[in-house]
Write a protein that holds these residues in place. Structure first.
Motif, PDB file in Angstrom:
ATOM      1  N   SER A 114       0.813  -1.214   0.000  1.00 42.34           N
ATOM      2  CA  SER A 114       0.000   0.000   0.000  1.00 42.34           C
ATOM      3  C   SER A 114       0.849   1.268   0.000  1.00 42.34           C
ATOM      4  N   LEU A 115       2.166   1.115   0.150  1.00 44.03           N
ATOM      5  CA  LEU A 115       3.045   2.281   0.136  1.00 44.03           C
ATOM      6  C   LEU A 115       3.027   2.944  -1.236  1.00 44.03           C
ATOM      7  N   PRO A 116       3.308   4.240  -1.310  1.00 43.95           N
ATOM      8  CA  PRO A 116       3.411   4.916  -2.610  1.00 43.95           C
ATOM      9  C   PRO A 116       4.541   4.300  -3.446  1.00 43.95           C
ATOM     10  N   PRO A 117       4.431   4.355  -4.784  1.00 45.29           N
ATOM     11  CA  PRO A 117       5.461   3.759  -5.647  1.00 45.29           C
ATOM     12  C   PRO A 117       6.867   4.259  -5.345  1.00 45.29           C
ATOM     13  N   GLU A 118       6.994   5.546  -5.014  1.00 48.52           N
ATOM     14  CA  GLU A 118       8.346   6.072  -4.774  1.00 48.52           C
ATOM     15  C   GLU A 118       8.982   5.460  -3.530  1.00 48.52           C
ATOM     16  N   ASP A 119       8.151   5.056  -2.569  1.00 50.18           N
ATOM     17  CA  ASP A 119       8.689   4.403  -1.375  1.00 50.18           C
ATOM     18  C   ASP A 119       9.083   2.958  -1.662  1.00 50.18           C
ATOM     19  N   LYS A 120       8.264   2.242  -2.421  1.00 46.78           N
ATOM     20  CA  LYS A 120       8.610   0.856  -2.771  1.00 46.78           C
ATOM     21  C   LYS A 120       9.829   0.808  -3.695  1.00 46.78           C
ATOM     22  N   LYS A 121       9.951   1.807  -4.556  1.00 50.71           N
ATOM     23  CA  LYS A 121      11.063   1.852  -5.508  1.00 50.71           C
ATOM     24  C   LYS A 121      12.420   1.899  -4.805  1.00 50.71           C
ATOM     25  N   LYS A 122      12.450   2.396  -3.572  1.00 54.67           N
ATOM     26  CA  LYS A 122      13.705   2.465  -2.812  1.00 54.67           C
ATOM     27  C   LYS A 122      14.311   1.080  -2.584  1.00 54.67           C
ATOM     28  N   TYR A 123      13.485   0.044  -2.712  1.00 55.91           N
ATOM     29  CA  TYR A 123      13.943  -1.314  -2.446  1.00 55.91           C
ATOM     30  C   TYR A 123      14.123  -2.119  -3.726  1.00 55.91           C
ATOM     31  N   SER A 124      14.028  -1.476  -4.897  1.00 53.66           N
ATOM     32  CA  SER A 124      14.233  -2.172  -6.165  1.00 53.66           C
ATOM     33  C   SER A 124      15.706  -2.502  -6.351  1.00 53.66           C
ATOM     34  N   THR A 130      20.955  -2.954  -0.051  1.00 52.03           N
ATOM     35  CA  THR A 130      21.644  -4.234   0.062  1.00 52.03           C
ATOM     36  C   THR A 130      21.169  -5.178  -1.033  1.00 52.03           C
ATOM     37  N   THR A 131      22.079  -6.010  -1.523  1.00 48.69           N
ATOM     38  CA  THR A 131      21.709  -6.981  -2.557  1.00 48.69           C
ATOM     39  C   THR A 131      20.819  -8.093  -2.003  1.00 48.69           C
ATOM     40  N   ASN A 132      20.669  -8.137  -0.689  1.00 44.83           N
ATOM     41  CA  ASN A 132      19.854  -9.178  -0.069  1.00 44.83           C
ATOM     42  C   ASN A 132      18.367  -8.805   0.017  1.00 44.83           C
ATOM     43  N   MET A 133      17.993  -7.672  -0.537  1.00 44.49           N
ATOM     44  CA  MET A 133      16.605  -7.222  -0.465  1.00 44.49           C
ATOM     45  C   MET A 133      16.213  -6.635  -1.812  1.00 44.49           C
ATOM     46  N   ARG A 134      15.022  -7.065  -2.306  1.00 47.05           N
ATOM     47  CA  ARG A 134      14.600  -6.547  -3.603  1.00 47.05           C
ATOM     48  C   ARG A 134      13.088  -6.484  -3.711  1.00 47.05           C
ATOM     49  N   PHE A 135      12.594  -5.322  -4.139  1.00 47.38           N
ATOM     50  CA  PHE A 135      11.204  -5.177  -4.559  1.00 47.38           C
ATOM     51  C   PHE A 135      11.171  -5.343  -6.064  1.00 47.38           C
ATOM     52  N   GLY A 136      10.260  -6.148  -6.554  1.00 45.59           N
ATOM     53  CA  GLY A 136      10.191  -6.373  -7.988  1.00 45.59           C
ATOM     54  C   GLY A 136       8.806  -6.787  -8.432  1.00 45.59           C
ATOM     55  N   THR A 137       8.723  -7.145  -9.688  1.00 48.79           N
ATOM     56  CA  THR A 137       7.458  -7.532 -10.289  1.00 48.79           C
ATOM     57  C   THR A 137       7.696  -8.655 -11.279  1.00 48.79           C
ATOM     58  N   LEU A 155      13.258 -10.879   0.706  1.00 46.20           N
ATOM     59  CA  LEU A 155      14.160 -10.540   1.807  1.00 46.20           C
ATOM     60  C   LEU A 155      15.021 -11.752   2.141  1.00 46.20           C
ATOM     61  N   PHE A 156      16.287 -11.710   1.772  1.00 44.89           N
ATOM     62  CA  PHE A 156      17.232 -12.788   2.089  1.00 44.89           C
ATOM     63  C   PHE A 156      17.809 -12.496   3.472  1.00 44.89           C
ATOM     64  N   TYR A 157      17.576 -13.434   4.383  1.00 42.77           N
ATOM     65  CA  TYR A 157      17.983 -13.197   5.773  1.00 42.77           C
ATOM     66  C   TYR A 157      19.470 -13.499   5.962  1.00 42.77           C
ATOM     67  N   VAL A 158      20.200 -12.508   6.450  1.00 40.97           N
ATOM     68  CA  VAL A 158      21.612 -12.668   6.781  1.00 40.97           C
ATOM     69  C   VAL A 158      21.805 -12.594   8.296  1.00 40.97           C
ATOM     70  N   SER A 159      21.197 -11.588   8.897  1.00 38.61           N
ATOM     71  CA  SER A 159      21.301 -11.407  10.351  1.00 38.61           C
ATOM     72  C   SER A 159      20.214 -10.462  10.800  1.00 38.61           C
ATOM     73  N   ASP A 160      19.917 -10.498  12.095  1.00 41.78           N
ATOM     74  CA  ASP A 160      18.964  -9.537  12.642  1.00 41.78           C
ATOM     75  C   ASP A 160      19.460  -8.110  12.454  1.00 41.78           C
ATOM     76  N   ASP A 161      20.782  -7.923  12.577  1.00 47.82           N
ATOM     77  CA  ASP A 161      21.336  -6.576  12.443  1.00 47.82           C
ATOM     78  C   ASP A 161      21.055  -6.008  11.053  1.00 47.82           C
ATOM     79  N   GLU A 162      21.297  -6.816  10.003  1.00 51.59           N
ATOM     80  CA  GLU A 162      21.046  -6.309   8.655  1.00 51.59           C
ATOM     81  C   GLU A 162      19.559  -6.073   8.435  1.00 51.59           C
ATOM     82  N   ALA A 163      18.721  -7.024   8.909  1.00 54.71           N
ATOM     83  CA  ALA A 163      17.273  -6.862   8.757  1.00 54.71           C
ATOM     84  C   ALA A 163      16.797  -5.588   9.446  1.00 54.71           C
TER      85      ALA A 163
END
Length: 362
Positions: A114-124, A130-137, A155-163
């Motif tokens: 439900s976030l605006p596109p510009e907010d989701k785009k930050k995770y593309s 980080t390469t361990n996180m990606r928003f896509g289609t 979301l590829f889990y590496v550690s709680d700290d990175e998450a």
């Protein structure tokens, strides 16, 4: 905010660069759905052989449902192994994962999309910190001839700290809660499954081989015009050891039967989780447990959410038939492969059923 399109926004996409709007600008298929389209953009029209109308569906059948409240009963362990051999899929109830954790992560998924596109785009891929996180289609837009009607956050889990540092705040805590709460269930399932593979005890090295890495996806399937012409997800098997899938109450997941070309629907059961064997476990079990083709249909009236946890070997692990299986003279049907090579092969192409596993065949 989504860009202004044209005066025909609600009816047509003729003036719209679909790939740029959906992929590059971060609108996803949700952006298309929110426009109120009456017809499906041609980029999403699947070949006739891949459409839902081309499949034979067996309405009276579905995958096994296993009550895990008494896992100490050998019959329960046997039913898990039998389902993994004969179906590759099963549902579990009374599994020990709190219902609150399941509901929370579904709500969080809706919150993210439900976030605006510009907010989701930050995770593309192009903008993610980080390469361990990606928003896509879709699945692999640059490799696909026909796109799939789905958006996702992976979301590829590496550690709680990175998450805690990088995962979106709207869903971070809920995704972590779901992953942690599923840990005991995953270990119980693996213990049952590996005993039939002559693995009596899962030591630390074996545990890392089976479940040394995890990825959680938030999947969103928005309302689709002409759902009969496209797919939410095309035919594929997972590359995981096991996949733990949380469905909402809408449904749309279909599984291919092993003994023929027909498909069965996996009906949503309140509080249940869907478990399926992935390619990694098929390879490590030397083909005893089966990773099965599955797909998701598009929906013309409701938005659907699903949240899978992919339980995997670590990228640097070598996978092949377990030595415990080969000691008694069983012939290997798969070679030893670097898991990251296998995964890379899967993601460089469009969904193509079960063809990925051929990469590991002798």
């Amino acid at each position: 905010m989504a860009p202004a399109i044209s005066s025909t926004t609600a009816q047509s996409t003729h003036s719209l660069d679909i790939v740029n709007f959906v992929v590059n600008q971060g609108n996803g298929v949700k952006g298309l759905s929110d426009m109120g389209l009456e017809t499906l953009p041609e980029q999403y029209i699947q070949p006739p052989t891949e459409r839902t109308t081309s499949y034979s569906v067996v309405p009276e059948e579905s995958i096994p449902v296993i009550d895990m409240s008494n896992l100490g009963d050998p019959k329960v362990a046997d039913s898990i192994c039998d389902a993994a051999e004969k179906w590759g899929f099963f549902q579990v109830i009374n599994h020990g994962v709190p219902i609150e954790a399941l509901e929370n992560v579904k709500d969080a998924a809706h919150g993210f999309f439900s976030l605006p596109p510009e907010d989701k785009k930050k995770y593309s891929k192009e903008h993610s910190p980080t390469t361990n996180m990606r928003f896509g289609t879709s699945f692999s837009p640059r490799a696909e001839k026909s796109l799939e009607w789905k958006d996702y956050l992976s979301l590829f889990y590496v550690s709680d700290d990175e998450a805690n540092a990088y995962w979106p705040s709207v869903c971070k805590n809920q995704a972590l809660e779901y992953m942690r709460a599923s840990e005991v269930l995953i270990k119980r399932l693996l213990k049952a499954l590996t005993r039939r593979l002559n693995v009596e005890n899962i030591d630390e090295d074996k545990e890392l081989l089976f479940m040394g890495s995890k990825r959680i996806n938030l999947n969103y399937y928005p309302i689709c015009p002409n759902p009969e012409l496209t797919v939410g997800v095309g035919r594929h098997s997972d590359v995981s050891t096991l996949t733990i899938l949380l469905q909402d109450d809408i449904g749309g997941l279909y599984v291919r039967k092993l003994d023929d070309d027909s498909w069965v629907h996996v009906p949503p059961i309140s509080g249940s989780l869907v478990i399926n064997v992935g390619d990694a476990l098929q390879i490590m079990s030397n083909g005893r447990y089966k990773s099965i083709e599955h797909r998701v249909v598009a929906n013309g009236s409701k938005n659907r959410i699903s949240v899978p946890i992919f339980v995997n070997p670590r990228p640097g692990d070598i996978i092949g038939p377990l030595p415990e299986l080969l000691r008694n003279g069983e012939k290997p049907i798969y070679k030893q492969v670097l898991y990251s090579d296998y995964v890379r092969h899967f993601f460089k192409k469009a969904h193509d059923g079960k063809l990925t596993v051929d990469f590991a065949k002798i």
